[in-house]
Enzyme design. Structure first.
Site, short mmCIF file in Angstrom:
data_model
loop_
_atom_site.label_atom_id
_atom_site.label_comp_id
_atom_site.label_asym_id
_atom_site.label_seq_id
_atom_site.Cartn_x
_atom_site.Cartn_y
_atom_site.Cartn_z
N ASP A 257 -4.78 -2.61 -2.30
CA ASP A 257 -5.39 -2.70 -0.98
C ASP A 257 -6.31 -3.92 -1.01
OD1 ASP A 257 -6.95 -2.47 1.30
OD2 ASP A 257 -7.20 -0.29 1.12
N VAL A 258 -6.05 -4.90 -0.14
CA VAL A 258 -6.80 -6.15 -0.20
C VAL A 258 -8.24 -6.00 0.27
CG1 VAL A 258 -4.72 -7.55 0.06
CG2 VAL A 258 -6.06 -6.95 2.10
N TYR B 205 -7.83 -8.43 16.40
CA TYR B 205 -6.70 -9.08 15.74
C TYR B 205 -6.72 -10.59 15.98
CZ TYR B 205 -1.83 -9.92 14.34
OH TYR B 205 -0.70 -10.38 13.71
N GLY C 295 -1.79 -7.57 6.72
CA GLY C 295 -2.54 -7.47 7.96
C GLY C 295 -2.29 -6.14 8.67
N ARG D 190 0.83 -1.21 0.00
CA ARG D 190 0.00 0.00 0.00
C ARG D 190 0.86 1.25 0.00
NH1 ARG D 190 -5.02 -0.40 4.10
NH2 ARG D 190 -3.36 -0.64 5.63
#
Length: 246
Positions: free
Chosen positions: A60-61, A152, A89, A46
């Site tokens: 960007d996933v 998370y 992540g 990114r």
């Protein structure tokens, strides 16, 4: 007495590899190791950049259109993705009662939904080719839990269910799906914790030290290899023993 030399291990089959989150830390280390082993490697980012010799793809996933565009570019320049390493992540740490919906949604969108989106897109050409390696980067926190990391931990735990379901769906097509769960690893982020904090973490680890990025990259390289063709649905801890038994 004569001895017979052991046969040399066969050279790894060069594959097209896509690593997400490849600009720093574990993702960068995985991309570097796979490229050094002779694979054709692309890495998404990114911001920042990717290692030399790796095709950098800004994406960007959490954005489906960007994921599709990333795959299209990799396929055009390197060929169909044969190995996907879903590593991208983020964290937004805070205690449960202070965590906002946005904190929760942002972490799940990147860490879990992003991995689902990547796997779904990668699976199509893998099914046609009857070969594929899907490797999801989780965390020891996904098994142990961690105060201040409800979002998370949930996202990283969810990767195990995702991978094992995919393993059952796609195993008959020669596609494996596995999870690597790093523990505390020496990265730019851990370097900012301070020596006292690092030593406190190390004291909880049976091997007595933090891991290196290459420890994780080596595990990924194995799971992506021909040698791991009969390994699927596995959770491989790379945590110095911190999470053993989970």
């Amino acid at each position: 007495m004569t001895t017979t030399a052991s046969p040399a291990a066969p050279a790894p089959t060069p594959r097209t590899v896509l690593v997400t989150g490849g600009s720093r830390g574990i993702g960068r280390g995985i991309a570097e190791r796979m490229a050094a082993s002779g694979h054709r490697v692309a890495a998404t980012y990114r911001s920042g950049g990717v290692p030399e010799g790796v095709l950098g793809v800004q994406a960007d996933v959490t954005d489906g259109e960007q994921v599709e565009a990333a795959f299209a570019r990799v396929e055009a320049e390197l060929g169909p993705v044969e190995v996907l390493v879903a590593n991208a992540g983020i964290t937004r740490d805070t205690l449960l009662m202070r965590m906002t919906d946005e904190d929760w949604d942002a972490v799940l969108a990147t860490n879990l939904t992003g991995a689902f989106r990547l796997a779904r897109r990668a699976a199509r050409p893998m099914v046609r080719a009857r070969f594929g390696r899907l490797v999801f980067i989780s965390s020891v926190v996904g098994q142990l839990g961690s105060a201040g990391q409800v979002n998370y931990a949930a996202s990283k735990s969810g990767l195990v269910g995702l991978a094992r379901s995919v393993a059952r769906e796609l195993g008959s097509r020669g596609i494996t799906a596995n999870v690597v769960a790093p523990g505390f690893v020496e990265t730019d982020m851990t370097a900012e914790l301070g020596e006292e904090t690092v030593q406190k973490y190390a004291a909880q680890i049976p091997l007595g030290r933090l891991g290196a990025v290459d420890d994780v990259a080596a595990a990924v390289e194995f799971l992506a290899s021909d040698a791991a063709g009969y390994v699927t649905g596995a959770l491989l801890p790379v945590d110095g023993g911190l999470g053993m038994g989970h």
